[in-house]
Design a protein around this motif. Structure first.
Motif, mmCIF file in Angstrom:
data_model
loop_
_atom_site.group_PDB
_atom_site.id
_atom_site.type_symbol
_atom_site.label_atom_id
_atom_site.label_comp_id
_atom_site.label_asym_id
_atom_site.label_seq_id
_atom_site.Cartn_x
_atom_site.Cartn_y
_atom_site.Cartn_z
ATOM 1 N N ARG A 123 0.829 -1.211 0.000
ATOM 2 C CA ARG A 123 0.000 0.000 0.000
ATOM 3 C C ARG A 123 0.863 1.260 0.000
ATOM 4 N NH1 ARG A 123 -5.271 1.345 1.555
ATOM 5 N NH2 ARG A 123 -5.509 3.464 2.360
ATOM 6 N N GLU A 124 1.999 1.243 0.716
ATOM 7 C CA GLU A 124 2.842 2.430 0.866
ATOM 8 C C GLU A 124 3.974 2.506 -0.142
ATOM 9 O OE1 GLU A 124 2.367 0.173 3.259
ATOM 10 O OE2 GLU A 124 0.838 1.144 4.513
ATOM 11 N N LEU A 125 4.096 1.528 -1.049
ATOM 12 C CA LEU A 125 5.238 1.487 -1.961
ATOM 13 C C LEU A 125 4.770 1.378 -3.410
ATOM 14 C CD1 LEU A 125 8.323 1.251 -2.420
ATOM 15 C CD2 LEU A 125 8.058 -1.228 -2.186
ATOM 16 N N GLY A 126 5.348 2.213 -4.276
ATOM 17 C CA GLY A 126 5.031 2.160 -5.694
ATOM 18 C C GLY A 126 6.302 2.130 -6.525
ATOM 19 N N LEU A 127 6.337 1.284 -7.551
ATOM 20 C CA LEU A 127 7.463 1.186 -8.480
ATOM 21 C C LEU A 127 6.958 1.571 -9.865
ATOM 22 C CD1 LEU A 127 8.909 -2.244 -7.283
ATOM 23 C CD2 LEU A 127 9.577 0.046 -6.522
ATOM 24 N N ALA A 148 10.937 4.866 -7.609
ATOM 25 C CA ALA A 148 10.268 4.187 -6.501
ATOM 26 C C ALA A 148 9.766 5.260 -5.549
ATOM 27 C CB ALA A 148 11.224 3.240 -5.785
ATOM 28 N N THR A 149 8.537 5.142 -5.099
ATOM 29 C CA THR A 149 7.941 6.135 -4.200
ATOM 30 C C THR A 149 7.306 5.453 -3.003
ATOM 31 O OG1 THR A 149 5.851 6.081 -5.445
ATOM 32 C CG2 THR A 149 7.472 7.744 -6.089
ATOM 33 N N THR A 150 7.301 6.158 -1.900
ATOM 34 C CA THR A 150 6.631 5.679 -0.703
ATOM 35 C C THR A 150 5.886 6.826 -0.059
ATOM 36 O OG1 THR A 150 6.920 4.526 1.417
ATOM 37 C CG2 THR A 150 8.627 6.112 0.795
ATOM 38 N N GLN A 151 4.788 6.524 0.579
ATOM 39 C CA GLN A 151 3.942 7.556 1.161
ATOM 40 C C GLN A 151 3.468 7.126 2.549
ATOM 41 O OE1 GLN A 151 1.060 9.486 -1.447
ATOM 42 N NE2 GLN A 151 -0.499 9.355 0.146
ATOM 43 N N ALA A 152 3.416 8.081 3.468
ATOM 44 C CA ALA A 152 2.980 7.801 4.832
ATOM 45 C C ALA A 152 2.034 8.890 5.292
ATOM 46 C CB ALA A 152 4.187 7.726 5.771
ATOM 47 N N GLY A 153 1.009 8.504 6.027
ATOM 48 C CA GLY A 153 0.071 9.457 6.580
ATOM 49 C C GLY A 153 0.630 10.093 7.842
ATOM 50 N N LEU A 154 0.445 11.396 7.974
ATOM 51 C CA LEU A 154 0.895 12.126 9.162
ATOM 52 C C LEU A 154 -0.272 12.491 10.075
ATOM 53 C CD1 LEU A 154 3.454 14.584 7.506
ATOM 54 C CD2 LEU A 154 3.891 12.357 8.563
ATOM 55 N N GLY A 155 -1.424 11.999 9.748
ATOM 56 C CA GLY A 155 -2.642 12.325 10.481
ATOM 57 C C GLY A 155 -3.823 12.100 9.564
ATOM 58 N N PRO A 156 -5.008 12.458 10.009
ATOM 59 C CA PRO A 156 -6.188 12.210 9.179
ATOM 60 C C PRO A 156 -6.221 13.019 7.884
ATOM 61 C CG PRO A 156 -6.746 13.534 11.103
ATOM 62 C CD PRO A 156 -5.349 13.051 11.317
ATOM 63 N N TRP A 200 -1.810 18.340 2.201
ATOM 64 C CA TRP A 200 -2.767 18.668 3.258
ATOM 65 C C TRP A 200 -4.153 18.746 2.629
ATOM 66 C CZ3 TRP A 200 -2.876 23.943 6.319
ATOM 67 C CH2 TRP A 200 -3.883 23.867 7.319
ATOM 68 N N GLN A 201 -5.020 17.811 2.986
ATOM 69 C CA GLN A 201 -6.390 17.804 2.494
ATOM 70 C C GLN A 201 -7.215 18.734 3.369
ATOM 71 O OE1 GLN A 201 -7.059 15.381 -0.224
ATOM 72 N NE2 GLN A 201 -8.673 16.892 -0.565
ATOM 73 N N LEU A 202 -7.304 19.999 2.935
ATOM 74 C CA LEU A 202 -7.974 21.007 3.739
ATOM 75 C C LEU A 202 -9.454 20.686 3.921
ATOM 76 C CD1 LEU A 202 -6.298 24.128 2.121
ATOM 77 C CD2 LEU A 202 -5.863 23.236 4.408
ATOM 78 N N THR A 203 -10.087 20.256 2.838
ATOM 79 C CA THR A 203 -11.480 19.796 2.843
ATOM 80 C C THR A 203 -11.541 18.603 1.907
ATOM 81 O OG1 THR A 203 -12.311 21.053 0.935
ATOM 82 C CG2 THR A 203 -12.165 22.233 3.050
ATOM 83 N N PRO A 204 -12.674 17.893 1.832
ATOM 84 C CA PRO A 204 -12.750 16.772 0.884
ATOM 85 C C PRO A 204 -12.465 17.171 -0.566
ATOM 86 C CG PRO A 204 -14.538 16.633 2.463
ATOM 87 C CD PRO A 204 -13.849 17.949 2.719
#
Length: 243
Positions: A123-127, A148-156, A200-204
């Motif tokens: 889920r967190e890794l893309g090639l 190669a990319t990876t992504q992590a959530g820092l909060g909601p 940063w997802q300010l709103t939906p």
């Protein structure tokens, strides 16, 4: 949705970065539906690969995805041919930048065709792999982009992503962009790069993104008489609204 990296590459002449690496999963869109994102990008980047000049611009941003897999991101048009959550692949058509060595660091738009392949083993890794080739007299050869990319959530509502990659070009492509009658550029690794992105997802519907992209020319691209600076850093701030 896709980031604004190809838009910056097309206008500023920085490395052609694969916007489709950040595609959403169009297969999750209801049949017959689409998602559109509009906004603006403030960016500062080298005027061209190897150039010591920099440009700061404010650009409009537009991207769209349809449930049938077609996507549009700035100057790039493509189609996802797979509905798999792990594998994505398909054709690309875009406008890229060609060097004009006779006019200093000038650049001109040229059509580019290619294909992309993306594999997500976790889920967190893309090639990603992208093959791109100019489709005009303004350039020849083939460029292979690997990352190669990876992504992590820092909060909601916040996320942070990192990526590493390289661009590999054949002799014709390198000669077209970095060679001359007296300097015959050989094929090989053109540049390596690293990047970081924060969202940063300010709103939906409202998204704020900041990105930093660092690259360094290699081999005959670095040794070219047209290269004035091997290392380059580009940064951007994007604000967009989806509907």
């Amino acid at each position: 949705m896709m980031a604004c990296r190809f838009l910056l590459a097309g206008v500023l002449g920085t490395a052609l970065a694969p916007a489709c690496a950040q595609l959403g999963d169009a297969s999750l869109l209801p049949e017959g539906s689409h998602e559109v994102r509009i906004g603006a990008v403030l960016a500062n980047a080298p005027a061209a690969l190897g150039s010591s000049k920099r440009s700061t611009v404010l650009l409009p941003q537009f991207s769209a995805e349809w449930s049938n897999g077609v996507f549009l991101e700035g100057l790039l048009l493509g189609k996802q041919m797979s509905t798999s959550s792990q594998w994505k692949y398909g054709p690309l058509l875009a406008l890229g930048m060609a060097a004009q060595h006779g006019e200093g660091d000038g650049r001109t738009l040229r059509p580019v065709v290619g294909a992309f392949l993306r594999y997500r083993p976790a889920r967190e890794l893309g090639l990603q792999a992208h093959v791109l080739a100019p489709a005009s007299r303004a350039g020849t050869g083939t460029l292979l982009n690997l990352s190669a990319t990876t992504q992590a959530g820092l909060g909601p509502h916040h996320w942070l992503a990192f990526g590493l990659g390289a661009n590999v070009a054949d002799r014709a492509y390198m000669q077209s962009d970095f060679g001359s009658a007296r300097y015959r550029a050989a094929g090989g690794v053109r540049d390596v790069f690293a990047e970081a992105r924060w969202g940063w997802q300010l709103t939906p519907k409202v998204l704020l993104q900041a990105s930093l992209h660092a690259s360094r020319l290699q081999g005959d691209a670095a040794a070219s008489p047209f290269t004035r600076q091997r290392s380059a850093v580009a940064n951007a701030l994007a604000f967009s609204y989806s509907y």
